[in-house]
Design a protein around this motif. Sequence first.
Motif, PDB file in Angstrom:
ATOM      1  N   ALA A   1       0.388   5.290   0.705  1.00 12.55           N
ATOM      2  CA  ALA A   1      -0.459   6.415   1.131  1.00 12.55           C
ATOM      3  C   ALA A   1       0.486   7.573   1.417  1.00 12.55           C
ATOM      4  O   ALA A   1       1.085   7.641   2.487  1.00 12.55           O
ATOM      5  CB  ALA A   1      -1.285   6.046   2.350  1.00 12.55           C
TER       6      ALA A   1
ATOM      7  N   ALA B   1      -3.114   0.733  -3.987  1.00 11.02           N
ATOM      8  CA  ALA B   1      -3.035  -0.614  -3.436  1.00 11.02           C
ATOM      9  C   ALA B   1      -2.417  -1.489  -4.523  1.00 11.02           C
ATOM     10  O   ALA B   1      -2.894  -1.521  -5.650  1.00 11.02           O
ATOM     11  CB  ALA B   1      -4.411  -1.128  -3.046  1.00 11.02           C
TER      12      ALA B   1
ATOM     13  N   LEU C   1      -8.198   1.864   1.066  1.00 12.66           N
ATOM     14  CA  LEU C   1      -6.923   1.146   1.162  1.00 12.66           C
ATOM     15  C   LEU C   1      -6.861   0.119   2.288  1.00 12.66           C
ATOM     16  O   LEU C   1      -5.791  -0.348   2.621  1.00 12.66           O
ATOM     17  CB  LEU C   1      -5.782   2.153   1.358  1.00 12.66           C
TER      18      LEU C   1
ATOM     19  N   CYS D   1      -2.549   7.474  -3.490  1.00 10.37           N
ATOM     20  CA  CYS D   1      -2.951   6.342  -2.654  1.00 10.37           C
ATOM     21  C   CYS D   1      -3.221   5.174  -3.573  1.00 10.37           C
ATOM     22  O   CYS D   1      -4.115   5.228  -4.420  1.00 10.37           O
ATOM     23  CB  CYS D   1      -4.135   6.624  -1.745  1.00 10.37           C
TER      24      CYS D   1
ATOM     25  N   TYR E   1      -6.543   5.085  -6.246  1.00 11.94           N
ATOM     26  CA  TYR E   1      -7.717   5.714  -5.649  1.00 11.94           C
ATOM     27  C   TYR E   1      -7.725   7.220  -5.906  1.00 11.94           C
ATOM     28  O   TYR E   1      -6.665   7.833  -6.028  1.00 11.94           O
ATOM     29  CB  TYR E   1      -7.763   5.420  -4.146  1.00 11.94           C
TER      30      TYR E   1
ATOM     31  N   ILE F   1       0.856  -1.192   0.000  1.00 10.54           N
ATOM     32  CA  ILE F   1       0.000   0.000   0.000  1.00 10.54           C
ATOM     33  C   ILE F   1       0.890   1.239   0.000  1.00 10.54           C
ATOM     34  O   ILE F   1       1.922   1.274   0.681  1.00 10.54           O
ATOM     35  CB  ILE F   1      -0.934   0.015   1.232  1.00 10.54           C
TER      36      ILE F   1
END
Length: 131
Positions: free
Chosen positions: A40, A125, A75, A123, A117, A38
């Motif tokens: 972020a 995944a 996420l 962000c 996203y 992930i």
Amino acid sequence: MKKYIAFFILLGMMSSCTKNEADTKPSALAGKWKLSHILADPGDGSGTFIQVESDKLLSFSDNGNFTSNGSICNLSVELNASTTGTYSENNSTLHTIDCPETEIKFEINNNTLNLVYPCIEPCIAKYTKIQ
């Protein structure tokens, strides 16, 4: 006799126009993908992919549908709710009724699938193909 010849010519033309299963190209997404990383970003561009421990899976079929054993609306690595939806390889998007206002973009590169996203900062995944 001419009727029979015309019939067989017509039959031959019709059978040559049928779609051959071997000619259809399978979806690049088809199969199972497991969440592995992930990203972020905190807002300063310093974000990097972090490896995660999760059993979250995405399964894509050739018919444009997908399922997940966890929500794809964010996420999360949790298996809190299953998700079903559709995907478009032409638009590189996923759609689900669980979060209809969110259009999730995807990028695929070999055995890596990124769900991108709609955040102000990146962000993403990252999923790895397992089947």
